[in-house]
Design an enzyme around this catalytic site. Sequence first.
Site, mmCIF file in Angstrom:
data_model
loop_
_atom_site.group_PDB
_atom_site.id
_atom_site.type_symbol
_atom_site.label_atom_id
_atom_site.label_comp_id
_atom_site.label_asym_id
_atom_site.label_seq_id
_atom_site.Cartn_x
_atom_site.Cartn_y
_atom_site.Cartn_z
ATOM 1 N N VAL A 233 28.176 105.338 92.949
ATOM 2 C CA VAL A 233 29.003 105.873 94.036
ATOM 3 C C VAL A 233 28.247 106.895 94.889
ATOM 4 O O VAL A 233 28.441 106.950 96.113
ATOM 5 C CB VAL A 233 30.331 106.450 93.473
ATOM 6 C CG1 VAL A 233 30.089 107.676 92.596
ATOM 7 C CG2 VAL A 233 31.298 106.772 94.585
ATOM 8 N N ASP B 297 9.201 88.631 82.984
ATOM 9 C CA ASP B 297 10.553 88.787 82.464
ATOM 10 C C ASP B 297 10.530 89.171 80.986
ATOM 11 O O ASP B 297 9.739 88.611 80.215
ATOM 12 C CB ASP B 297 11.255 87.419 82.628
ATOM 13 C CG ASP B 297 12.751 87.561 82.672
ATOM 14 O OD1 ASP B 297 13.337 87.933 81.636
ATOM 15 O OD2 ASP B 297 13.326 87.297 83.743
ATOM 16 N N ALA C 221 14.140 97.885 81.334
ATOM 17 C CA ALA C 221 14.526 96.628 81.981
ATOM 18 C C ALA C 221 15.879 96.168 81.438
ATOM 19 O O ALA C 221 16.085 96.129 80.227
ATOM 20 C CB ALA C 221 13.463 95.567 81.717
ATOM 21 N N ALA C 222 16.769 95.815 82.339
ATOM 22 C CA ALA C 222 18.094 95.317 81.944
ATOM 23 C C ALA C 222 18.819 94.826 83.188
ATOM 24 O O ALA C 222 18.420 95.142 84.308
ATOM 25 C CB ALA C 222 18.916 96.444 81.303
ATOM 26 N N GLY D 242 39.406 97.804 86.021
ATOM 27 C CA GLY D 242 38.492 98.027 84.889
ATOM 28 C C GLY D 242 37.804 99.381 84.893
ATOM 29 O O GLY D 242 37.067 99.697 83.966
ATOM 30 N N TYR E 11 28.553 94.329 79.152
ATOM 31 C CA TYR E 11 27.441 95.279 79.299
ATOM 32 C C TYR E 11 27.463 96.343 78.192
ATOM 33 O O TYR E 11 26.447 96.625 77.563
ATOM 34 C CB TYR E 11 27.541 95.943 80.683
ATOM 35 C CG TYR E 11 26.472 96.964 80.947
ATOM 36 C CD1 TYR E 11 25.164 96.595 81.223
ATOM 37 C CD2 TYR E 11 26.771 98.335 80.924
ATOM 38 C CE1 TYR E 11 24.185 97.544 81.469
ATOM 39 C CE2 TYR E 11 25.809 99.287 81.168
ATOM 40 C CZ TYR E 11 24.513 98.890 81.442
ATOM 41 O OH TYR E 11 23.543 99.833 81.679
ATOM 42 N N GLY F 81 14.371 95.611 90.732
ATOM 43 C CA GLY F 81 13.257 96.536 90.983
ATOM 44 C C GLY F 81 12.518 96.125 92.236
ATOM 45 O O GLY F 81 12.645 94.985 92.701
ATOM 46 N N ARG G 215 39.684 100.641 91.371
ATOM 47 C CA ARG G 215 38.915 99.444 91.038
ATOM 48 C C ARG G 215 39.326 98.956 89.645
ATOM 49 O O ARG G 215 39.440 99.766 88.718
ATOM 50 C CB ARG G 215 37.434 99.841 91.034
ATOM 51 C CG ARG G 215 36.472 98.763 91.361
ATOM 52 C CD ARG G 215 35.103 99.322 91.682
ATOM 53 N NE ARG G 215 34.541 100.100 90.568
ATOM 54 C CZ ARG G 215 33.310 100.611 90.589
ATOM 55 N NH1 ARG G 215 32.538 100.441 91.641
ATOM 56 N NH2 ARG G 215 32.845 101.300 89.565
ATOM 57 N N ARG H 273 33.292 112.150 86.834
ATOM 58 C CA ARG H 273 32.149 111.616 86.106
ATOM 59 C C ARG H 273 31.185 112.744 85.794
ATOM 60 O O ARG H 273 31.258 113.822 86.399
ATOM 61 C CB ARG H 273 31.389 110.578 86.973
ATOM 62 C CG ARG H 273 32.159 109.312 87.309
ATOM 63 C CD ARG H 273 32.286 108.406 86.105
ATOM 64 N NE ARG H 273 32.928 107.133 86.426
ATOM 65 C CZ ARG H 273 34.246 106.931 86.445
ATOM 66 N NH1 ARG H 273 35.087 107.923 86.186
ATOM 67 N NH2 ARG H 273 34.737 105.726 86.720
HETATM 68 C C1 UD2 Z 1 28.788 103.867 85.419
HETATM 69 C C2 UD2 Z 1 27.480 103.112 85.451
HETATM 70 C C3 UD2 Z 1 27.572 101.837 84.646
HETATM 71 C C4 UD2 Z 1 28.114 102.084 83.252
HETATM 72 C C5 UD2 Z 1 29.414 102.873 83.343
HETATM 73 C C6 UD2 Z 1 29.878 103.259 81.972
HETATM 74 C C7 UD2 Z 1 26.365 103.596 87.552
HETATM 75 C C8 UD2 Z 1 25.988 103.095 88.897
HETATM 76 N N1 UD2 Z 1 27.121 102.774 86.802
HETATM 77 O O1 UD2 Z 1 29.781 103.150 86.116
HETATM 78 O O2 UD2 Z 1 26.302 101.223 84.563
HETATM 79 O O3 UD2 Z 1 27.148 102.781 82.505
HETATM 80 O O4 UD2 Z 1 29.230 104.084 84.095
HETATM 81 O O5 UD2 Z 1 31.160 103.759 81.999
HETATM 82 O O6 UD2 Z 1 25.971 104.674 87.132
HETATM 83 N N2 UD2 Z 1 33.758 104.438 93.691
HETATM 84 C C9 UD2 Z 1 34.410 104.691 94.897
HETATM 85 N N3 UD2 Z 1 33.859 104.224 96.045
HETATM 86 C C10 UD2 Z 1 32.694 103.489 96.071
HETATM 87 C C11 UD2 Z 1 32.031 103.223 94.833
HETATM 88 C C12 UD2 Z 1 32.600 103.702 93.662
HETATM 89 O O7 UD2 Z 1 35.472 105.335 94.921
HETATM 90 O O8 UD2 Z 1 32.264 103.095 97.169
HETATM 91 C C13 UD2 Z 1 34.352 104.984 92.448
HETATM 92 C C14 UD2 Z 1 34.554 103.969 91.347
HETATM 93 O O9 UD2 Z 1 35.756 103.275 91.520
HETATM 94 C C15 UD2 Z 1 34.546 104.888 90.117
HETATM 95 C C16 UD2 Z 1 33.569 106.014 90.483
HETATM 96 O O10 UD2 Z 1 33.430 105.931 91.910
HETATM 97 O O11 UD2 Z 1 35.824 105.444 89.909
HETATM 98 C C17 UD2 Z 1 32.213 105.850 89.866
HETATM 99 O O12 UD2 Z 1 31.750 104.523 90.097
HETATM 100 P P1 UD2 Z 1 30.245 104.041 89.817
HETATM 101 O O13 UD2 Z 1 30.207 102.594 90.100
HETATM 102 O O14 UD2 Z 1 29.296 104.923 90.503
HETATM 103 O O15 UD2 Z 1 30.000 104.325 88.270
HETATM 104 P P2 UD2 Z 1 30.865 103.928 86.966
HETATM 105 O O16 UD2 Z 1 31.237 105.226 86.328
HETATM 106 O O17 UD2 Z 1 31.931 102.970 87.247
#
Ligand code: UD2
Length: 310
Positions: free
Chosen positions: A186, A54, A75-76, A271, A142, A36, A269, A210
Amino acid sequence: MKVLVTGGAGFIGSHISQRLIGEGHEVRILDNLSTGRKENLFEFADKVEFREGDIRNAALVQELARECDLIYHQAAVVSVPYSVEHPQETHDVNIQGTINVLQAARACRVKRVVFACSAAVYGEDPELPKRETMAPLPVSPYGVEKITGEYYLGAWNALYGVQTVSLRYFNVFGPRQDPRSPYSGVISVFVDRALSGAQPTVFGDGEQYRDFVFIDNVVQANMLAGRVEAAAGRCYNVGCGEKTSLNELLGMLGRICDREMEPQYADPRAGDIRESVADISRIKRELGYAPKVAVEDGLRQLVEYERAKR
Ligand code: UD2
């Protein structure tokens, strides 16, 4: 009402705080400023009570919960990859921190706690769209921590008369989400690249999708969760109920910024889940939620905000 917002200087917490102030409530923020930032409070800093600290400090949480009617527990440690690297630390913040909030609510007779949960609780289950009735199958520390937090809320709701509501956020985006962190969403990364003229990287073929949800919709869900009587003891998906692929996202961004977005495609990526979209019928039916800002409109607002910032 007097309201405590944990993580109130963060991306989502600061927007919740700002709306609460706009509605005339007294707002107290607890934030350790790990992710934050004080500048997130810039527009309303003179109207909030801010305390740096905290949620792992149980005595402090209890001190701040005093005289509050409602707690928004935002907070997390919010990063999935960080939780994989540091599971003990994220356990302490995300689980013990949540127990501290619940204990403080109980001790101070706070009426309700609204918890920031996550779509991460659904994990590997391939069934789509995600419904709250599906069994959670988290695959990251998480996700385990968020579903555990939600279970603890349920127990406090049943045992101690602290009303609890859990909101399972999908992919939230909007102003104040830090584009520079390796754990950023993203959309914030792509907007940053679009405005700096840099080439975005797409991990995979870009056809993964998404349920992107603009911050205003998430704030609306939180306001409803704070006041609708029937929400006590319930959990709700918070999304738009619509899928957007990364390639579609780049198309929208290209139109908004009036430039061709030519991404570089890299390996997926590790996972990552391929697809995620929420069924939002429960929150619509029970809380009267209706997402008001569509993805493309939210994207336009975010681009304007980032442009003005530069
Ligand atoms: C989201 C949440 C995470 C968790 C998860 C649950 C966010 C930021 N994260 O992760 O906290 O709740 O959902 O499933 O909301 N990507 C690219 N290029 C980049 C960055 C990302 O291609 O520069 C891709 C990434 O590989 C993925 C997609 O965009 O396929 C979404 O990635 P993210 O990190 O925004 O969110 P996500 O769904 O992994």
